[in-house]
Design an enzyme around this catalytic site. Structure first.
Site, PDB file in Angstrom:
ATOM      1  CE  LYS A  36      70.524 -20.979 -12.280  1.00  0.00           C
ATOM      2  NZ  LYS A  36      69.788 -20.971 -10.998  1.00  0.00           N
TER       3      LYS A  36
HETATM    4  C1  LIG Z   1      70.076 -21.426  -9.782  1.00  0.00           C
HETATM    5  C2  LIG Z   1      69.209 -21.002  -8.682  1.00  0.00           C
HETATM    6  C3  LIG Z   1      69.697 -20.863  -7.378  1.00  0.00           C
HETATM    7  C4  LIG Z   1      71.129 -21.199  -7.006  1.00  0.00           C
HETATM    8  O1  LIG Z   1      72.047 -20.300  -7.559  1.00  0.00           O
HETATM    9  P1  LIG Z   1      73.585 -20.700  -7.675  1.00  0.00           P
HETATM   10  O2  LIG Z   1      74.229 -19.588  -8.390  1.00  0.00           O
HETATM   11  O3  LIG Z   1      73.615 -21.983  -8.452  1.00  0.00           O
HETATM   12  O4  LIG Z   1      74.086 -20.892  -6.286  1.00  0.00           O
HETATM   13  C5  LIG Z   1      68.837 -20.423  -6.398  1.00  0.00           C
HETATM   14  N1  LIG Z   1      67.544 -20.144  -6.685  1.00  0.00           N
HETATM   15  C6  LIG Z   1      67.040 -20.265  -7.931  1.00  0.00           C
HETATM   16  C7  LIG Z   1      65.610 -19.979  -8.145  1.00  0.00           C
HETATM   17  C8  LIG Z   1      67.852 -20.694  -8.964  1.00  0.00           C
HETATM   18  O5  LIG Z   1      67.342 -20.806 -10.189  1.00  0.00           O
END
Ligand SMILES: *Cc1c(COP(=O)(O)O)cnc(C)c1O
Length: 495
Positions: A112
Site C-alpha cells: 500500500k
Molecule cells: C491490500 C493488500 C492486498 C490486496 O490488494 P488489492 O489491491 O486490495 O487487491 C494483498 N496483500 C497485501 C499485503 C495487502 O495489503
C-alpha cells in the site's frame, strides 16, 4: 487535450484527473475510469534505462494530464525517497523460478505504501489546482495495511485530517499496533466491532451522506478517500509493473516483446487492475493470475461469471485479502460491458440488493486473460514452509497465497511463461503466521521474540517499521459499533 475520467455509473460529468483524485468516489457512487487507457510513449528499452522515479513520471504523465511536469515530479520525488529502504524502490528477487516483485520496502512494509506515499501529495496538489479552501478529511476503511500506510502518508500533512476504521478483531497484532501507535495531530484511528466489509460499507455511507457533507462544508471540511477506489492510488500502482518488466529486459531475463504472466494476491482488486492497465498500456503481459484466499469470491466469479457475496466471511492468515466485495472489480465490469454505465449500474444495484449478479457471455469472453484460483490456509502455510526449505527465502502469507496459486496454475496448464509475482507484504508484518507455518515450535513465543527469530532465520535485518513499534505507546483506543461511525466522525471533527 486532457484525459478525462468518467464515473462507472453514469454518462455525464466527466472530470479532470485532479478532480477525480479530490473526489475519490463519483457523486453517483461510481468509480472514476479514464476515457481511454493511454499507450506508453516510450519504448520498453528506453524505460529499462530509467529509475523508478523516472518510470513513475512516464506513466503518471499519461494519466494525470492536468498536472504540470513540475507538479508531478515534485509529488514523485517527495513520495519515493528515503522512506523506502532501497534505492530501487521495488526490487525483483528470483526464488525457485519465480520473480518476486517486492513491494514492501516503504514506510509500513506493505505494498500500500507504493501508492499511499504519493497520494497525499497528489491530493494536496489537486486541492491547490482546484482552489479548494476546505480542509480535506481522508476517511478510510482498512483490512489492515491501507490504514497504516494512509496514516503514515497523511500524518501532519497540512490541510488534511485522516480517520481510519479497522475491524477490531480482523487485523494482525502487528498491524493493529502499527495503527494505534500512530503519531500526528491530524490522525484518528477507530476499531469497529464488525468485519472489513462492515467498515467499508459504513465508510461508503458516510461518503454518500449529503446532510453530513453540508454540515462539514459549513465547518470547512470535505471528505476524500484514500481507499484503492481513488484513481490516485490505482495509477501509481501501474508503475511497478512497467518498471518490473523493464528491469527484466535490462537484465536480459526476458527477450524483447517476450510475454510474462503476472500473479497478484488479491482482495479489493486494485493491484491486479493496475496490472491490467499496464498490459493495456503496452507491457507484454499474457495472463493476469488473480489469487484469492479462502474468501474466494473472485475465483468463483472467474469460473462461473457469477459474482456472489452471499457466503460466510472467513478470517484467514492473509487478512488484507479477507474481502467479499472487491470494489475495484467494478472498473473491470464497466470496461468489459463496453464502458456502458447503465449496464454496470444495474449489476451494482443487483449486488447491493441481492448480493450477486451474473455477467454476460460477451463480458466473460473479454476477461479471458484473467485466471482465478485460491489457496486454502493449509496450502498457504505449506507454500511458506516449502519455499523457505528449498531456497531460504521467506515470504509473507499474502504473497504465499499468490505463490500457491501460481503453482496450481502451472500444474494445471503446463504454461511455463515467466512469472512476476507481486510480493505485497514483508514477512515481518505477519510474523506469527509465517513462523507458525515454518515450524510449530514457535507457537509459544511472544510477538517480538518471533520477530528476532525470523530475522535470524531469513537472514534479513528487522525492518525499521517494526523496530519503531516495539516500545511505542498506544495513542488511539476508540472502539465503536458500525452504526456509530457517523457520530464518531462528527465528534473528531468537532461538529
Ligand atoms: C491490500 C493488500 C492486498 C490486496 O490488494 P488489492 O489491491 O486490495 O487487491 C494483498 N496483500 C497485501 C499485503 C495487502 O495489503
Amino acid at each position: 487535450m486532457d484525459l478525462l475520467y468518467r464515473s462507472t455509473r453514469s454518462k455525464d460529468g466527466a472530470v479532470k484527473a485532479s478532480q477525480a483524485i479530490l473526489k475519490g468516489l463519483a457523486d453517483d457512487g461510481g468509480l472514476f475510469v479514464p476515457e481511454a487507457v493511454p499507450r506508453l510513449d516510450k519504448s520498453l528499452e528506453e524505460l529499462s534505462a530509467m529509475t523508478y522515479q523516472e518510470t513513475a513520471y512516464e506513466v503518471m504523465k499519461l494519466f494525470f494530464t492536468d498536472f504540470t511536469e513540475a507538479e508531478l515530479k515534485d509529488c514523485i520525488n517527495r513520495a519515493y525517497d528515503e522512506k523506502f529502504d532501497t534505492e530501487v524502490i521495488a526490487p525483483l528477487v528470483e526464488a525457485d523460478g519465480t520473480y518476486y516483485l517486492e513491494l514492501f520496502h516503504g514506510a509500513t512494509i506493505a505494498f500500500k505504501d507504493m501508492a499511499l506515499s504519493i497520494l497525499p501529495h497528489l491530493l494536496t496538489t489537486s486541492a491547490k489546482k482546484n482552489d479548494v479552501q476546505n480542509e480535506i478529511v481522508i476517511l478510510t476503511a482498512t483490512s489492515g495495511d491501507t490504514g497504516k500506510a494512509a496514516l503514515a502518508g497523511f500524518a501532519d500533512v497540512k490541510g488534511t485530517r485522516i480517520i481510519v476504521f479497522y475491524p477490531k478483531n480482523g487485523v494482525s497484532p502487528i498491524q493493529e499496533k502499527q495503527m494505534v501507535t500512530q503519531k500526528g495531530e491530524n490522525t484518528f484511528v477507530v476499531g469497529i466491532t464488525g468485519n472489513f466489509d462492515d467498515a467499508q460499507t459504513g465508510v461508503k455511507q458516510l461518503f454518500g451522506d449529503r446532510e453530513l457533507a453540508d454540515i462539514m462544508d459549513k465547518a470547512g471540511f470535505q471528505f476524500s478517500s484514500a481507499n484503492s477506489i481513488n484513481i490516485g492510488r490505482l495509477v501509481p500502482q501501474i508503475v511497478y509493473y512497467v518498471y518490473a518488466y523493464a528491469q527484466l529486459l535490462k537484465e536480459s531475463k526476458v527477450e524483447r516483446d517476450e510475454k510474462i504472466n503476472v500473479v497478484v494476491p488479491t482482495g479489493n482488486f486494485g493491484n491486479i487492475l493496475a496490472a491490467y492497465f499496464a498490459k493495456n498500456m503496452g507491457v507484454p503481459i499474457a495472463k493476469l493470475i488473480c489469487a484469492s484466499n479462502e474468501n474466494k469470491v473472485l475465483y468463483d466469479f472467474f469460473e462461473t461469471g457469477i459474482y456472489d457475496r452471499n457466503r460466510d466471511f472467513v478470517l484467514t492468515s492473509s487478512p488484507s485479502m479477507d474481502i467479499l466485495i472487491s470494489s475495484n472489480l467494478e472498473r473491470l465490469i464497466y470496461l468489459t460491458a463496453g464502458a456502458d454505465a447503465d449496464k454496470n449500474a444495474a449489476f451494482m444495484s443487483e449486488l447491493s440488493t441481492a448480493g450477486k449478479y451474473e455477467i454476460t457471455a460477451d463480458m466473460r469472453a473479454q476477461m479471458k486473460d484473467f485466471y482465478g484460483n485460491y489457496a486454502s490456509e493449509q496450502e498457504t502455510a505449506e507454500m511458506i514452509r516449502t519455499l523457505y526449505e528449498k531456497t531460504g527465502y521467506v515470504i509473507d502469507t499474502h504473497t504465499a497465497v499468490a505463490a500457491a496459486v501460481c503453482r496450481k496454475y502451472r500444474k494445471e496448464t503446463d504454461d511455463n511463461t515467466k512469472v512476476v509475482l507481486a510480493s505485497t507484504a514483508s514477512p515481518f508484518k505477519f510474523t506469527r503466521s509465517v513462523m507458525d507455518a515454518i515450524d510449530e515450535k514457535y507457537d509459544t513465543m511472544g510477538d517480538f521474540e518471533l520477530v528476532d527469530e525470523l530475522s535470524k532465520l531469513a537472514n534479513v535485518k528487522v525492518p525499521g517499521a517494526i523496530e519503531e513499534i516495539r516500545t511505542a505507546p498506544v495513542l488511539h483506543d476508540t472502539v465503536c459499533g458500525k452504526e456509530e461511525m457517523k457520530s464518531v466522525v462528527m465528534k473528531f471533527l468537532g461538529i
